[in-house]
Design an enzyme around this catalytic site. Sequence first.
Site, PDB file in Angstrom:
ATOM      1  N   SER A 147      -1.511   0.487   6.827  1.00  0.00           N
ATOM      2  CA  SER A 147      -1.665  -0.626   7.768  1.00  0.00           C
ATOM      3  C   SER A 147      -2.518  -1.707   7.148  1.00  0.00           C
ATOM      4  O   SER A 147      -3.181  -1.499   6.126  1.00  0.00           O
ATOM      5  CB  SER A 147      -2.314  -0.137   9.076  1.00  0.00           C
ATOM      6  OG  SER A 147      -3.617   0.362   8.826  1.00  0.00           O
ATOM      7  N   ASP A 148      -2.501  -2.868   7.778  1.00  0.00           N
ATOM      8  CA  ASP A 148      -3.373  -3.953   7.349  1.00  0.00           C
ATOM      9  C   ASP A 148      -3.699  -4.834   8.544  1.00  0.00           C
ATOM     10  O   ASP A 148      -2.963  -4.857   9.542  1.00  0.00           O
ATOM     11  CB  ASP A 148      -2.744  -4.786   6.233  1.00  0.00           C
ATOM     12  CG  ASP A 148      -3.800  -5.552   5.461  1.00  0.00           C
ATOM     13  OD1 ASP A 148      -4.437  -4.937   4.581  1.00  0.00           O
ATOM     14  OD2 ASP A 148      -4.017  -6.740   5.745  1.00  0.00           O
ATOM     15  N   GLN A 149      -4.813  -5.534   8.416  1.00  0.00           N
ATOM     16  CA  GLN A 149      -5.261  -6.418   9.486  1.00  0.00           C
ATOM     17  C   GLN A 149      -5.887  -7.668   8.901  1.00  0.00           C
ATOM     18  O   GLN A 149      -6.600  -7.613   7.890  1.00  0.00           O
ATOM     19  CB  GLN A 149      -6.303  -5.717  10.364  1.00  0.00           C
ATOM     20  CG  GLN A 149      -6.827  -6.571  11.516  1.00  0.00           C
ATOM     21  CD  GLN A 149      -8.059  -5.953  12.175  1.00  0.00           C
ATOM     22  OE1 GLN A 149      -9.152  -6.081  11.666  1.00  0.00           O
ATOM     23  NE2 GLN A 149      -7.844  -5.264  13.287  1.00  0.00           N
ATOM     24  N   LYS A 187       0.836  -1.205   0.000  1.00  0.00           N
ATOM     25  CA  LYS A 187       0.000   0.000   0.000  1.00  0.00           C
ATOM     26  C   LYS A 187       0.869   1.253   0.000  1.00  0.00           C
ATOM     27  O   LYS A 187       0.601   2.213  -0.734  1.00  0.00           O
ATOM     28  CB  LYS A 187      -0.920  -0.004   1.224  1.00  0.00           C
ATOM     29  CG  LYS A 187      -1.999  -1.068   1.192  1.00  0.00           C
ATOM     30  CD  LYS A 187      -2.771  -1.075   2.500  1.00  0.00           C
ATOM     31  CE  LYS A 187      -3.795  -2.198   2.552  1.00  0.00           C
ATOM     32  NZ  LYS A 187      -4.519  -2.238   3.845  1.00  0.00           N
TER      33      LYS A 187
END
Length: 213
Positions: free
Chosen positions: A90-92, A62
């Site tokens: 960010s990522d989750q 990203k």
Amino acid sequence: MASSVSGNYPRFKVILGSSSPARREILADMGYEFTVMSADIDERAIRREEPEQLVKALAEAKAEAIKQKLQGDSAPVTDGDQPARLLITSDQVMVSKGVIRERPRSAEEAREFINGYSGDRAFAVNFVLVTDLSTGTTRGGWDVPEIRFQHIPDEFIDQVVNQGDMTCVAGGLKLTHPSVQPFVKELVGTVDSVRGLPRELTEKLIRESLQGK
């Protein structure tokens, strides 16, 4: 810019590389003024076996996509004397029974995810990346809260799956929604981390980026 760290550093601009309303709300509540850019990447094309490495790779992808957008944009990336300096991506993913759960691709998959939580536990694996656009340096870290669930009745699962808007998140269930709260036995971690932007970790990475450590 108003924030808990702004008093000790020169003025700077923050770009949030996410279209998530929850992440926008958390960052605004932290006191930051920021602009929003979407990375528009094919997340399913990026695969890793371990959840920690997957969210890291996605956050990095990203950031790279947004950097390329900024480089190709004819508009300036500065705002007066305030540089567009820090990019937050960010990522989750959720992990249940050792299996990575991303955003469900169908109602059936959402139902499968939620059924798996019932009477069990899951982990929300987050990775936050702060990129200094002036130097290209990056700082990142993980935050992994644990969610322990009560039994989740089939009729409730049917209800949220049919609503659709309750399942359009990583793991297939908006855990902070009031209707879900009775089925959360215990949260070992913070609500902001469950929502996708761990506040303490993000603040730490911003501070380290500004200090150049």
